[in-house]
Structure formats: C-alpha cells, structure tokens
Design a protein around this motif. Structure first.
Motif, short mmCIF file in Angstrom:
data_model
loop_
_atom_site.label_atom_id
_atom_site.label_comp_id
_atom_site.label_asym_id
_atom_site.label_seq_id
_atom_site.Cartn_x
_atom_site.Cartn_y
_atom_site.Cartn_z
N ARG A 305 46.72 27.07 40.39
CA ARG A 305 47.05 28.29 41.12
C ARG A 305 46.06 28.46 42.28
O ARG A 305 44.97 27.87 42.28
N THR A 306 46.40 29.31 43.21
CA THR A 306 45.55 29.51 44.38
C THR A 306 44.31 30.33 44.07
O THR A 306 43.26 30.12 44.69
N GLY A 307 44.39 31.25 43.14
CA GLY A 307 43.22 32.07 42.87
C GLY A 307 43.38 32.95 41.66
O GLY A 307 44.40 32.94 40.98
N HIS A 308 42.34 33.72 41.40
CA HIS A 308 42.30 34.60 40.24
C HIS A 308 41.44 35.81 40.55
O HIS A 308 40.59 35.78 41.46
N GLY A 309 41.65 36.87 39.78
CA GLY A 309 40.81 38.04 39.92
C GLY A 309 39.37 37.70 39.57
O GLY A 309 39.09 36.75 38.84
N LEU A 310 38.45 38.50 40.10
CA LEU A 310 37.02 38.27 39.92
C LEU A 310 36.34 39.62 39.75
O LEU A 310 36.67 40.58 40.44
N GLY A 311 35.40 39.69 38.82
CA GLY A 311 34.70 40.94 38.57
C GLY A 311 33.67 40.75 37.48
O GLY A 311 32.73 39.98 37.63
N LEU A 312 33.85 41.44 36.36
CA LEU A 312 32.98 41.25 35.21
C LEU A 312 33.29 39.94 34.49
O LEU A 312 32.51 39.48 33.68
N GLU A 313 34.44 39.35 34.81
CA GLU A 313 34.79 38.03 34.32
C GLU A 313 35.04 37.12 35.52
O GLU A 313 35.50 37.58 36.57
N THR A 314 34.78 35.85 35.34
CA THR A 314 35.04 34.90 36.42
C THR A 314 36.54 34.73 36.63
O THR A 314 37.00 34.57 37.77
N HIS A 315 37.30 34.76 35.55
CA HIS A 315 38.77 34.71 35.63
C HIS A 315 39.31 35.98 34.99
O HIS A 315 39.10 36.21 33.79
N GLU A 316 39.97 36.81 35.75
CA GLU A 316 40.60 38.02 35.24
C GLU A 316 41.78 38.36 36.14
O GLU A 316 41.90 37.82 37.25
N PRO A 317 42.69 39.22 35.70
CA PRO A 317 43.81 39.61 36.56
C PRO A 317 43.31 40.33 37.82
O PRO A 317 42.23 40.94 37.79
N PRO A 318 44.09 40.25 38.91
CA PRO A 318 45.40 39.59 39.05
C PRO A 318 45.23 38.11 39.39
O PRO A 318 44.19 37.69 39.87
N TYR A 319 46.29 37.34 39.15
CA TYR A 319 46.26 35.90 39.42
C TYR A 319 47.15 35.58 40.62
O TYR A 319 48.27 36.07 40.73
N MET A 320 46.62 34.74 41.50
CA MET A 320 47.37 34.32 42.68
C MET A 320 48.17 33.08 42.30
O MET A 320 47.70 31.94 42.46
N VAL A 321 49.36 33.29 41.76
CA VAL A 321 50.16 32.20 41.25
C VAL A 321 51.64 32.58 41.35
O VAL A 321 51.99 33.77 41.30
N GLU A 322 52.50 31.59 41.50
CA GLU A 322 53.94 31.83 41.54
C GLU A 322 54.37 32.58 40.29
O GLU A 322 54.02 32.22 39.17
N GLY A 323 55.13 33.65 40.48
CA GLY A 323 55.61 34.45 39.36
C GLY A 323 54.77 35.68 39.08
O GLY A 323 55.18 36.56 38.31
N GLU A 324 53.59 35.80 39.72
CA GLU A 324 52.74 36.98 39.54
C GLU A 324 53.20 38.07 40.50
O GLU A 324 52.99 37.99 41.71
N LEU A 325 53.84 39.09 39.94
CA LEU A 325 54.43 40.16 40.76
C LEU A 325 53.53 41.38 40.87
O LEU A 325 53.93 42.40 41.45
N GLU A 326 52.32 41.31 40.33
CA GLU A 326 51.37 42.41 40.46
C GLU A 326 51.18 42.71 41.95
O GLU A 326 50.92 41.82 42.76
N ILE A 327 51.31 43.99 42.30
CA ILE A 327 51.18 44.39 43.70
C ILE A 327 49.70 44.54 44.05
O ILE A 327 48.96 45.26 43.38
N LEU A 328 49.28 43.86 45.09
CA LEU A 328 47.89 43.95 45.53
C LEU A 328 47.60 45.36 46.05
O LEU A 328 48.42 45.94 46.77
N GLN A 329 46.42 45.88 45.66
CA GLN A 329 46.03 47.23 46.04
C GLN A 329 44.59 47.23 46.54
O GLN A 329 43.80 46.34 46.20
N PRO A 330 44.22 48.22 47.35
CA PRO A 330 42.83 48.31 47.79
C PRO A 330 41.89 48.34 46.59
O PRO A 330 42.16 49.00 45.59
N GLY A 331 40.80 47.62 46.68
CA GLY A 331 39.83 47.55 45.60
C GLY A 331 40.00 46.35 44.69
O GLY A 331 39.11 46.05 43.91
N MET A 332 41.13 45.65 44.78
CA MET A 332 41.31 44.44 43.99
C MET A 332 40.47 43.32 44.60
O MET A 332 40.41 43.16 45.82
#
Length: 339
Positions: A305-332
């Motif tokens: 996949r192209t990418g993944h969420g980052l924060g308190l975990e190295t891999h966390e939602p949201p995921y930049m991948v085909e089929g991920e319909l999570e809407i990007l929002q400010p602060g992500m």
C-alpha cells in the motif's frame, strides 16, 4: 499531557462505547492505554489491564511494583487493584469485576483484538462468566485518528530528531563503501539517541544493492559497494508519538536505470502528497501514487500500500490503500511511502 486532556479523552471513549452497547472497555499496555491514561507500559508475564466502565472512573489490575508509577500519573479516584508475584494475578480480575459491577451475566466488554493476549482474555472470562468480548478496532481508532496541535507538535519533533540523526551520519561519512548494512543501522540508532530520541519507532531498515528491492528486508552483514542503491527506513519517538521516514541514496554515480527508478518513485511520492486533502477517500492517495509508478513501467514491482496512519503507533488507521473509504480530515497524519 495535562490530566484534563486524559479526562476529556476518557469521556469521549465512554460516550462512544455507550453507543456501541458496551458495559466496559479493557485495554492492555500499548498505544490506546497511553492515549487515555499517559501510562507507557509494555506487555509482560505480569498482566496489566485497565478497565473503563461506561460511567465512572477506570480501574486497573496491575502488578504491585507498578503502583507507584501509576499513582503518580493517574487521578486519585482511579481504582488500583494490585497483586504481588507471590499471590499471582488470577484473583485480581475477580476483584475488578466486583468493584465495577461487572460480576453478572451478559456483560459486554470491548477488547483490543490486535493487542490483547489469550492470557488477559481468559482471566476476564473466568472473572465474568458469560461475558462477551467484542473487538474495539472497528470504532476505537476514530478517537485517535485526528491529532490535535499538541500531538502534531510532538510528531514534528520526532521527525526533526530522526532527520538530525541522518544528517549526522551523512556528515560523518557513515554511509560509505565497505561498511555493512548492520554497521550503518547501528550508527543510526545511536545517532537518534544522541539527538534526543526516545524509543525507536521500529528497528531501522538499512538495505543496499539486491536487498534494497525488498520493502521490509532487514540489515545484514553485506558490505555496501559502489553503485548500490541504499534504502534507509527509520524513525524515533517523542513522548510516544512517532516518525517514519524513508530515504534512498546511491553510492557513486547512478546508472541510467537507477536514475529512471529514482525519478519514478519521486514522482509517485509527489503525486500522493499533492492528491491528499480533506474530504477525499484515503484510497485516492494510493491511486495517485500507483498511477505514477505504473506509467513509469514499474507497476508490478509496487507490492505494498502507499501509506498508513502514524501517531502513537507506527502503523495505525487510516491506511492509504485501494478500498479504504475513510474520508481524510484535518488533523489526520499518515505516510506516503514511495521513497
């Protein structure tokens, strides 16, 4: 973080778990426990579980040696139920159930499907016969996906530390012919500590030559040689918040093919970053980056996949991948990884 921040986060958790029809949420050491309490703990043979009822203050089942640190961090009205090594931990879960009114039939608990071990799950089931353990992953990540200004500032600091560590290596000539991948990785780890880094976000990846084509290969004792592509993936943390950076270097003069590959990856990274904006499904970031790689003729080699969420975990939602319909929002916060 101020105690008011944690109180606000716990309130949001309780509101969300009420909407899910849960009586309680049980968290083990990890990113979620750190987010809601500030407790930075690790899983061990001594179980530690924080129970968040749908109303009221949490209760913690924990080893007695962890009590001083927990009491210093948590509000006074949080119940601590400790056990000693001599006693063992079996009975303490029954005490928690009684203290929180969970010792009855039909209790529903939210648990971390990706983090809770069979050890903790079995103890909960024994203390609360007939309880239902339901995964928190479908809904709990929504509380952590959008970072506030303080969280973003900590992530920026983690990035600064990681970049300063890499600059140190480049200035010292650590990435050179004859040195092994393991030696460079070791230098990078030390450099991150010297620059003020805390826990590594993950074990640094330093791979060269044929190894550099494998996304998650680990450093080996292979010496770097002239003409190698050297791919380095590394990150550190600041108060638990992480950085994740990838850089690719060439030892000596790049060949025409290497320049072509480098330009394709750079174009894909730029396309993904330019595409990302509020209101867009996360999959569109993946599509943009993948399109650039495909147009350059390397589509079959884009294995991840192209990418993944980052924060308190190295891999966390949201995921930049085909089929991920999570809407990007400010602060992500997330990675765009062709790099």
């Amino acid at each position: 973080m101020d105690q008011r921040v944690y109180a606000s986060r716990i309130k949001a958790l309780q509101e969300l778990q009420k909407a899910q029809g849960l009586d309680c949420v049980a968290l083990v050491p990890g990113a979620n426990l750190l987010y809601f309490t500030g407790l930075a703990k690790h899983l061990s043979e001594r179980p530690l579980v924080a129970f968040f009822p749908v109303a009221g203050q949490p209760a913690l089942a924990l080893p007695v040696l962890e009590v001083p640190g927990a009491r210093a961090r948590l509000p006074e009205d949080v119940q601590l139920l400790p056990y000693s090594d001599e006693e063992g931990h079996e009975h303490i879960f029954t005490q928690v159930a009684g203290a929180l009114g969970l010792d009855r039939e039909g209790v529903s608990l939210g648990v971390e499907y990706l983090a809770m071990r069979l050890l903790e799950a079995r103890r909960i089931e024994q203390a609360m016969p007939g309880c239902r353990l339901l995964a928190t992953e479908p809904w709990l990540p929504t509380l952590r996906m959008r970072k506030d200004e303080a969280e973003v500032a900590l992530m920026r600091r983690a990035v600064e530390i990681a970049e300063a560590a890499m600059a140190r290596l480049l200035q010292e000539g650590a990435i050179r012919e004859g040195r092994t991948e393991l030696e460079v990785a070791s230098d990078l780890r030390v450099a991150m500590l010297r620059e003020g880094g805390e826990e590594e976000a993950f074990a640094p990846i330093v791979v060269a030559g044929p190894n550099s084509a494998s996304p998650h290969a680990g450093p080996s004792d292979r010496p770097l040689t002239q003409g190698d592509l050297v791919t380095i993936d590394w990150g550190t943390s600041c108060q638990g918040y992480r950085s994740d950076i990838t850089r690719t270097y060439v030892l000596g003069e790049p060949s025409t093919e290497i320049e072509r590959i480098y330009d394709a990856v750079l174009a894909a990274n730029g396309a993904g970053r330019l595409t990302a904006r509020p209101g867009m499904p996360a999959q569109e970031v993946d599509r943009a980056a993948r399109r650039a790689i495909t147009l350059a003729g390397y589509g079959p080699q884009f294995l991840h996949r192209t990418g993944h969420g980052l924060g308190l975990e190295t891999h966390e939602p949201p995921y930049m991948v085909e089929g991920e319909l999570e809407i990007l929002q400010p602060g992500m916060t997330f990675t765009v990884e062709p790099g």
